[in-house]
Design a protein around this motif. Structure first.
Motif, PDB file in Angstrom:
ATOM      1  N   HIS A   1      19.233  22.893  31.394  1.00  0.00           N
ATOM      2  CA  HIS A   1      17.858  22.074  31.669  1.00  0.00           C
ATOM      3  C   HIS A   1      18.260  20.947  32.363  1.00  0.00           C
ATOM      4  N   PHE A   2      19.231  20.199  31.718  1.00  0.00           N
ATOM      5  CA  PHE A   2      19.505  18.711  32.221  1.00  0.00           C
ATOM      6  C   PHE A   2      20.140  19.153  33.669  1.00  0.00           C
ATOM      7  N   ARG A   3      20.875  20.000  34.144  1.00  0.00           N
ATOM      8  CA  ARG A   3      21.477  20.194  35.389  1.00  0.00           C
ATOM      9  C   ARG A   3      20.239  20.411  36.427  1.00  0.00           C
ATOM     10  N   LEU A   4      19.320  21.389  35.810  1.00  0.00           N
ATOM     11  CA  LEU A   4      18.047  21.578  36.823  1.00  0.00           C
ATOM     12  C   LEU A   4      17.525  20.359  37.129  1.00  0.00           C
ATOM     13  N   TRP A   5      17.204  19.506  36.213  1.00  0.00           N
ATOM     14  CA  TRP A   5      16.566  18.530  36.644  1.00  0.00           C
ATOM     15  C   TRP A   5      17.390  17.462  37.600  1.00  0.00           C
ATOM     16  N   GLU A   6      18.629  17.437  37.367  1.00  0.00           N
ATOM     17  CA  GLU A   6      19.479  16.723  38.289  1.00  0.00           C
ATOM     18  C   GLU A   6      19.490  17.168  39.750  1.00  0.00           C
ATOM     19  N   LEU A   7      19.407  18.521  40.096  1.00  0.00           N
ATOM     20  CA  LEU A   7      19.155  19.191  41.175  1.00  0.00           C
ATOM     21  C   LEU A   7      18.005  18.904  41.903  1.00  0.00           C
ATOM     22  N   MET A   8      16.835  18.974  40.858  1.00  0.00           N
ATOM     23  CA  MET A   8      15.216  18.916  41.643  1.00  0.00           C
ATOM     24  C   MET A   8      15.087  17.287  41.805  1.00  0.00           C
ATOM     25  N   LYS A   9      16.047  16.371  41.190  1.00  0.00           N
ATOM     26  CA  LYS A   9      15.723  15.018  41.565  1.00  0.00           C
ATOM     27  C   LYS A   9      16.338  14.591  43.082  1.00  0.00           C
ATOM     28  N   LYS A  10      17.275  15.462  43.651  1.00  0.00           N
ATOM     29  CA  LYS A  10      17.892  15.469  44.916  1.00  0.00           C
ATOM     30  C   LYS A  10      17.126  15.850  46.095  1.00  0.00           C
ATOM     31  N   THR A  11      16.149  16.550  45.558  1.00  0.00           N
ATOM     32  CA  THR A  11      15.204  17.041  46.800  1.00  0.00           C
ATOM     33  C   THR A  11      14.437  15.881  47.340  1.00  0.00           C
ATOM     34  N   ASP A  12      13.573  15.826  48.220  1.00  0.00           N
ATOM     35  CA  ASP A  12      12.638  14.684  48.755  1.00  0.00           C
ATOM     36  C   ASP A  12      11.278  15.444  48.806  1.00  0.00           C
ATOM     37  N   TYR A  13      10.792  16.255  47.980  1.00  0.00           N
ATOM     38  CA  TYR A  13       9.442  16.635  47.714  1.00  0.00           C
ATOM     39  C   TYR A  13       9.248  17.585  46.547  1.00  0.00           C
ATOM     40  N   LEU A  14       8.531  16.702  45.705  1.00  0.00           N
ATOM     41  CA  LEU A  14       8.013  17.472  44.524  1.00  0.00           C
ATOM     42  C   LEU A  14       6.676  17.169  43.993  1.00  0.00           C
ATOM     43  N   GLN A  15       6.239  18.101  43.127  1.00  0.00           N
ATOM     44  CA  GLN A  15       4.568  17.963  42.778  1.00  0.00           C
ATOM     45  C   GLN A  15       4.619  17.650  41.202  1.00  0.00           C
ATOM     46  N   CYS A  16       3.814  16.902  40.664  1.00  0.00           N
ATOM     47  CA  CYS A  16       4.060  16.550  39.209  1.00  0.00           C
ATOM     48  C   CYS A  16       2.509  16.762  38.509  1.00  0.00           C
ATOM     49  N   ASP A  17       2.522  17.095  37.240  1.00  0.00           N
ATOM     50  CA  ASP A  17       1.094  17.168  36.511  1.00  0.00           C
ATOM     51  C   ASP A  17       1.461  17.032  35.072  1.00  0.00           C
ATOM     52  N   GLU A  18       0.616  17.044  34.397  1.00  0.00           N
ATOM     53  CA  GLU A  18       0.730  17.095  32.886  1.00  0.00           C
ATOM     54  C   GLU A  18      -0.531  18.050  31.942  1.00  0.00           C
ATOM     55  N   THR A  19      -0.123  18.567  30.930  1.00  0.00           N
ATOM     56  CA  THR A  19      -0.993  19.165  30.392  1.00  0.00           C
ATOM     57  C   THR A  19      -0.868  19.132  28.773  1.00  0.00           C
ATOM     58  N   THR A  20      -1.619  19.333  27.784  1.00  0.00           N
ATOM     59  CA  THR A  20      -1.850  19.055  26.606  1.00  0.00           C
ATOM     60  C   THR A  20      -0.893  20.057  25.894  1.00  0.00           C
ATOM     61  N   LEU A  21      -0.251  19.506  24.648  1.00  0.00           N
ATOM     62  CA  LEU A  21       0.319  20.392  23.801  1.00  0.00           C
ATOM     63  C   LEU A  21       0.419  19.926  22.448  1.00  0.00           C
ATOM     64  N   PRO A  22      -0.488  20.362  21.488  1.00  0.00           N
ATOM     65  CA  PRO A  22      -0.734  19.822  20.108  1.00  0.00           C
ATOM     66  C   PRO A  22       0.555  20.091  19.360  1.00  0.00           C
ATOM     67  N   VAL A  23       0.811  18.880  18.674  1.00  0.00           N
ATOM     68  CA  VAL A  23       1.974  18.860  17.790  1.00  0.00           C
ATOM     69  C   VAL A  23       1.877  18.301  16.424  1.00  0.00           C
ATOM     70  N   VAL A  24       2.317  18.502  15.480  1.00  0.00           N
ATOM     71  CA  VAL A  24       2.118  18.213  14.317  1.00  0.00           C
ATOM     72  C   VAL A  24       2.987  16.872  14.139  1.00  0.00           C
ATOM     73  N   ARG A  25       2.150  15.672  13.357  1.00  0.00           N
ATOM     74  CA  ARG A  25       2.916  14.443  13.086  1.00  0.00           C
ATOM     75  C   ARG A  25       3.238  14.472  11.566  1.00  0.00           C
ATOM     76  N   SER A  26       4.297  14.534  11.079  1.00  0.00           N
ATOM     77  CA  SER A  26       4.332  14.453   9.625  1.00  0.00           C
ATOM     78  C   SER A  26       3.924  13.256   9.146  1.00  0.00           C
ATOM     79  N   ASP A  27       3.986  11.905   9.820  1.00  0.00           N
ATOM     80  CA  ASP A  27       3.900  10.680   9.346  1.00  0.00           C
ATOM     81  C   ASP A  27       2.290  10.700   9.433  1.00  0.00           C
ATOM     82  N   LYS A  28       1.815  11.233  10.066  1.00  0.00           N
ATOM     83  CA  LYS A  28       0.226  11.125   9.922  1.00  0.00           C
ATOM     84  C   LYS A  28      -0.361  12.504   9.150  1.00  0.00           C
TER      85      LYS A  28
END
Length: 555
Positions: free
Chosen positions: A275-302
């Protein structure tokens, strides 16, 4: 007896109210008789001012309620579309004969710009008509496809009723009619027991024992195929682990649920270096797309579930995907950390945090025309004429992209076609946005659509400079759909570690899909060979990426 009896208490209340009103009016008249004309005039002005204040408050309240009603109507229309309407955002003019360009006639264009836009539009529309004729000609009647030939076939024979070989003769030379049905049998479990034998060499009397086969997870009875199936069921078919636990029980296999969760964490741990190596290779390219999506997670402190954000980066050239979890944050710090050292074009939606990268040297931001089109689609009920005129122009830009795809143009030729056809349309559209913004109601949906598009127009128009760039961000939004489907089934992640592991699995699932590789087949191969890289540092673990394995013929 009367059908409707008189309510005495209500009658008394009305009489008392009328008497009180008359008393107050009488008192006011008496006091006004004793006033001087100046005082009476001042009292009259105060009454008018009080009435004006009340009227202004009511008008403000009415405007506030009307705005709220319009907002709720917009939400209801959106929900109705999600429930009952078509999900396609592509604009199709309901009346092809009706032209939506009347509003564009008054735009202050230079003679050369106006002529170039009209010429480009004419060529785009003629290309669209020619493509429609080809598609109509290529239409064929739907035929049910035969079952795949690579499947095992078991033969059975059915004879006429009363058939007896001694009394009947089969008609030789004629192939009997046959039908085929697809049969499915339950999954098969079995245990592989491996004996390791000792042997002694007669020459030097050295005792040697066979090596223990390397397991994906040390001291575990889980095979590569079992682990791969767990991941496929969870992240491809969206079957949560607790349901898989029940499926195992129905098959007579009792695997504790904590054991399954432990295997999941172990598999994600094995995938993490890749997974780390995948990102290293992708950052060496000169064209990327980015987006974000929601993912619920349990917070033990809350002690509750909170909304976290999963980031997705996609390489449009090869389709590689990288999901990233940073404690569920969506802040600008994540943007700066994620793209630290990146040089090239980055295509995003309208999220303002990406603007932090706009001033960085070597980074070019591209915007998404699909998001601009969506704003005008939402404004159709507010201003049908202007919204449809804008959508018509955006549709011309998309028609250029369809011609590029239909003709299978190279990147260089695609850029030239965009410069010749799309750029004149964008010049006219930008001036239309400036002219129409002064004529629309402030705060209305059409004004918001115009502002959204104009404020990003420089980033929206940059796609025509390079044939590799996409007109929109739809590719990465489609890549995020498995997350949206998955969270409806497993609902939430138990903690940040689980969310990070989920990001890792989704990354390679997306890479497999983009490379045209079966995710289960790749996962089994990875688990069988990942330990080959434990001590041999001359090897590059990137060799295990799905597209690389397919390129060398191993998948």
């Amino acid at each position: 007896m009367l059908e409707n009896t008189i309510d005495k208490d209500e009658l008394i209340r009305q009489l008392m109210a009328d008497r009180d009103r008359l008393f107050q009016e009488n008192s006011r008249l008496r006091s006004s008789q004793n006033m001087t004309p100046e005082k009476a005039q001042q009292a009259y002005k105060e009454q008018l001012a009080a009435k004006d204040t009340i009227i202004n408050k009511k008008e403000a309240l009415l405007e506030k309620k009307e705005a709220r009603i319009a907002q709720l109507e917009k939400q209801v229309d959106y929900l109705k579309r999600q429930l009952y309407g078509g999900k396609s955002e592509r604009y199709i003019n309901p009346d092809p004969q009706a032209r939506q360009l009347e509003l564009f006639e008054g735009v202050d264009l230079l003679p050369g710009e106006k002529e170039a836009a009209a010429k480009a539009e004419k060529e785009i529309r003629s290309g669209k008509e020619a493509r429609a004729r080809r598609m109509e000609k290529a239409k064929k009647t739907a035929v049910r496809k035969a079952l795949p030939e690579n499947l095992e076939r078991k033969i059975e024979h059915v004879y006429p009723e009363g058939y007896n070989p001694e009394e009947w003769d089969l008609l030789d030379g004629k192939e009997p009619l046959y039908t085929e049905v697809l049969i499915k049998e339950p999954a098969k479990f079995y245990v592989l027991r491996t004996y390791r034998h000792k042997a002694i060499r007669k020459a030097d009397h050295v005792i040697v024992m066979a090596d223990c086969p390397v397991k994906p997870i040390a001291k575990s009875y889980a095979s590569s195929s079992l682990l791969a199936d767990l991941m496929v069921d969870m992240y491809v078919d969206h079957i949560p682990f607790y349901r898989q636990h029940k499926q195992f029980e129905r098959s007579g296999i009792k695997i504790p649920e904590p054991t399954i969760l432990g295997w999941f964490q172990e598999v994600s741990g094995l995938l993490m270096p890749l997974h780390f190596r995948l990102w290293e290779l992708m950052k060496k390219t000169d064209y990327l797309q980015c987006d974000e999506t929601t993912l619920p997670v349990v917070r033990s402190d809350k002690h509750k579930t909170v909304k976290g954000y999963l980031w997705l980066v996609r390489d449009p050239m090869c389709g590689r995907q990288y999901f990233y979890w940073d404690k569920g944050s969506r802040s600008g710090e994540v943007v700066l950390k994620l793209f630290s050292g990146y040089q090239g074009a980055l295509q995003t939606d309208g999220y303002e945090r990406y603007e932090l990268l706009d001033g960085k040297k070597g980074v070019i931001l591209l915007s998404c025309w699909a998001h601009a089109r969506r704003k005008f689609s939402d404004a159709i009920k507010n201003d049908k004429e202007r919204a449809e005129s804008a959508l018509e122009q955006i549709q011309l830009l998309y028609e250029v992209e369809r011609q590029i795809k239909d003709q299978a143009l190279s990147f260089e030729d695609a850029a030239k076609l965009r410069v010749r056809l799309a750029y004149p349309i964008m010049v006219r559209f930008e001036k239309w946005l400036v002219a129409e913004h002064a004529r629309v109601i402030k705060g209305s949906p059409i004004e918001k659509a115009i502002l959204y598009t104009y404020n990003r127009f420089n980033k929206l128009s940059r796609y025509h400079l390079d044939g590799r760039y996409n007109i929109d961000n739809n590719g990465i939004e489609n890549a995020a759909r498995p997350v949206a489907v998955g969270r409806k089934n497993y609902l939430f992640c138990q903690n940040d570690d689980t969310a990070e592991s989920t990001a890792i699995i989704y990354s390679f699932m997306g890479c497999c899909k983009a490379a045209g590789v079966d995710f289960r087949t790749w996962m089994i191969y990875f688990l069988d060979h990942v330990h080959d890289y434990d001590e041999d540092y001359t090897k590059d673990i990137a060799d295990l990426l799905p597209d690389n394995l397919k390129a060398v013929g191993l998948l």
